[in-house]
Design a protein around this motif. Structure first.
Motif, PDB file in Angstrom:
ATOM      1  N   ILE A  25      -2.926   2.612  -4.612  1.00  0.00           N
ATOM      2  CA  ILE A  25      -1.623   3.261  -4.509  1.00  0.00           C
ATOM      3  C   ILE A  25      -1.008   3.469  -5.892  1.00  0.00           C
ATOM      4  CG2 ILE A  25      -0.312   1.103  -4.179  1.00  0.00           C
ATOM      5  CD1 ILE A  25       0.312   4.582  -2.552  1.00  0.00           C
TER       6      ILE A  25
ATOM      7  N   ASN B 288      -2.570   5.188   6.401  1.00  0.00           N
ATOM      8  CA  ASN B 288      -2.886   6.622   6.499  1.00  0.00           C
ATOM      9  C   ASN B 288      -1.658   7.486   6.789  1.00  0.00           C
ATOM     10  OD1 ASN B 288      -5.730   5.924   6.288  1.00  0.00           O
ATOM     11  ND2 ASN B 288      -5.564   5.246   8.414  1.00  0.00           N
TER      12      ASN B 288
ATOM     13  N   VAL C  71      -2.459   6.741  -7.167  1.00  0.00           N
ATOM     14  CA  VAL C  71      -1.920   7.899  -6.457  1.00  0.00           C
ATOM     15  C   VAL C  71      -0.542   8.261  -6.993  1.00  0.00           C
ATOM     16  CG1 VAL C  71      -1.054   8.703  -4.218  1.00  0.00           C
ATOM     17  CG2 VAL C  71      -3.266   7.550  -4.353  1.00  0.00           C
TER      18      VAL C  71
ATOM     19  N   ASN D 285       1.557   9.849   4.961  1.00  0.00           N
ATOM     20  CA  ASN D 285       2.165  10.477   3.780  1.00  0.00           C
ATOM     21  C   ASN D 285       3.187  11.491   4.251  1.00  0.00           C
ATOM     22  OD1 ASN D 285       0.878  13.361   3.638  1.00  0.00           O
ATOM     23  ND2 ASN D 285      -0.827  11.975   4.062  1.00  0.00           N
TER      24      ASN D 285
ATOM     25  N   LEU E  90      -1.277   4.285   1.840  1.00  0.00           N
ATOM     26  CA  LEU E  90      -2.719   4.507   1.863  1.00  0.00           C
ATOM     27  C   LEU E  90      -3.420   3.667   2.921  1.00  0.00           C
ATOM     28  CD1 LEU E  90      -3.710   4.760  -1.911  1.00  0.00           C
ATOM     29  CD2 LEU E  90      -2.981   6.549  -0.334  1.00  0.00           C
ATOM     30  N   TRP E  91      -2.911   2.480   3.190  1.00  0.00           N
ATOM     31  CA  TRP E  91      -3.604   1.585   4.118  1.00  0.00           C
ATOM     32  C   TRP E  91      -3.452   2.072   5.562  1.00  0.00           C
ATOM     33  CZ3 TRP E  91      -6.814  -2.062   2.391  1.00  0.00           C
ATOM     34  CH2 TRP E  91      -7.350  -2.959   3.333  1.00  0.00           C
TER      35      TRP E  91
ATOM     36  N   TRP F  98       3.782   7.796   0.278  1.00  0.00           N
ATOM     37  CA  TRP F  98       2.431   7.528   0.757  1.00  0.00           C
ATOM     38  C   TRP F  98       2.331   6.096   1.279  1.00  0.00           C
ATOM     39  CZ3 TRP F  98       3.666   9.272  -4.141  1.00  0.00           C
ATOM     40  CH2 TRP F  98       3.269  10.570  -4.482  1.00  0.00           C
TER      41      TRP F  98
ATOM     42  N   SER G 233       0.828  -1.210   0.000  1.00  0.00           N
ATOM     43  CA  SER G 233       0.000   0.000   0.000  1.00  0.00           C
ATOM     44  C   SER G 233       0.858   1.253   0.000  1.00  0.00           C
ATOM     45  CB  SER G 233      -0.925   0.013   1.228  1.00  0.00           C
ATOM     46  OG  SER G 233      -0.171  -0.035   2.440  1.00  0.00           O
TER      47      SER G 233
END
Length: 354
Positions: free
Chosen positions: A204, A239, A207, A241, A236-237, A234, A164
């Motif tokens: 991902i 949270n 993104v 960044n 994503l899983w 990043w 992710s």
């Protein structure tokens, strides 16, 4: 006049780009610049398909697609330009992508290359473009792109994604640190996670590639003051960044951008032509001298020894119950079912000849 085109006669900008033109940082002049731009995308896997989709739909005038692989069903979860028919017919990714994208925008020149980017062909494939986009999945190729970028003064945008997590960085020769300023050498095979070992989720990919594509548009329209020159990361899983400044990483003794030593362009023939593909259970063998034998020749030669399947782009030969040889028209061969270089070379020698 082609009824598929809707041209504003006052300025020559196709109305298909109207929403992009309404975005004032691009406008009509920026759209014209995009139409005159040339981009090469290395790797037509997950990142590459999103990048190519953005470039073609945005109206970049010339897009070169470079990929050595063919479509497999495991690609369909995240590689958005391909479908089950592409996988069933073992279509090379560059060919399948070009066919799909030409239906999206017939105004763009799309040039597919079914080949492995290596030190023998990198300058030829990347020398006549304005920007190089990284859709690859290994550091050796990225260092090769970096060498070409620094040597020829062509910017490139690095991108990577696994699980992710994702990362991207814009590299401009003479202005930013290059990849070798940040990483002195490629990590050893098997020491980093890959999509084949850690998996990957589709979000991902979009993104990272969408960030790369946006930075590409900035570069191509000349909005350099808006470029994001930080390394973006990043997850994503979980949270997370971050944006890390790398300006201080510019090295006065960097082999590439400071010393002008292009090690990956000058890599040895043996290591360049025989490579274990980590996580793929495959070995690639690329002859220094391209083959002049058509696929029909190999079909006749190999069919007495096992099942052979052929299409316009490649030939698949089952050399053993768990070993397949994929032969491309340029003589490049993927040996699937092993990561053992000695076994792969032995098989290649037996059926092809060293």
């Amino acid at each position: 006049m082609d009824t598929h085109l809707h041209i504003d006669q006052n300025d020559g900008v196709d109305t298909r780009y109207s929403r992009q033109v309404l975005f004032s940082p691009i406008g009509k002049e920026g759209q014209r610049k995009l139409g005159g731009s040339r981009v090469a995308i290395v790797g037509m896997g997950a990142l590459g398909t999103v990048l190519a989709n953005h470039m073609v739909r945005a109206g970049v005038g010339y897009v070169r697609l470079i990929d050595r692989d063919f479509v497999d069903t495991s690609n369909l979860q995240r590689q958005m330009l391909y479908d089950e028919e592409d996988a069933a017919s073992t279509t090379p990714k560059a060919i399948a992508a070009a066919k799909r994208l030409q239906l999206v925008n017939s105004q763009v020149t799309i040039e597919p290359h079914v080949t492995d980017l290596n030190s023998l062909n990198a300058e030829q494939l990347l020398s006549d473009v304005d920007l190089i986009l990284d859709g690859t999945d290994n550091f050796s190729v990225r260092f090769l792109i970096n060498d070409v970028s620094i040597k020829l003064g062509i910017p490139w945008i690095y991108g990577g994604a696994v699980a992710s997590r994702g990362v991207s960085l814009t590299i401009i020769p003479g202005q930013t640190p290059c990849l070798r300023c940040l990483f002195s050498q490629a990590p050893a095979a098997g020491t980093t996670e890959t999509c084949d070992t850690a998996g990957v989720i589709g979000g991902i990919i979009h993104v990272v590639a969408s960030f790369q594509a946006t930075e590409a548009l900035k570069l191509l329209v000349g909005a350099n003051e808006q470029l994001n020159l930080r390394m973006q990361q990043w997850d994503l899983w979980f949270n997370q960044n971050s944006a890390i400044s790398v300006a201080g990483a510019l090295k006065s003794d960097c082999p590439a951008c400071a010393m002008k030593q292009y090690d990956y362009l000058e890599i040895g023939v043996e290591s360049d032509t025989i490579q274990s593909l980590c996580g793929r259970n495959s070995v690639q063998i690329h002859p220094v001298i391209p083959s002049d034998k058509p696929l029909e020749y190999w079909e006749e030669r190999l069919k007495p020894f096992g099942p052979v399947e052929k299409n316009r782009f490649l030939l698949k030969f089952q050399a053993a119950p768990d070993l397949h040889m994929i032969i491309f028209p340029d003589g490049r061969v993927l040996i699937q079912g092993t990561e053992n270089l000695i076994q792969a070379k032995s098989l290649y020698s037996r059926y092809i000849g060293m």
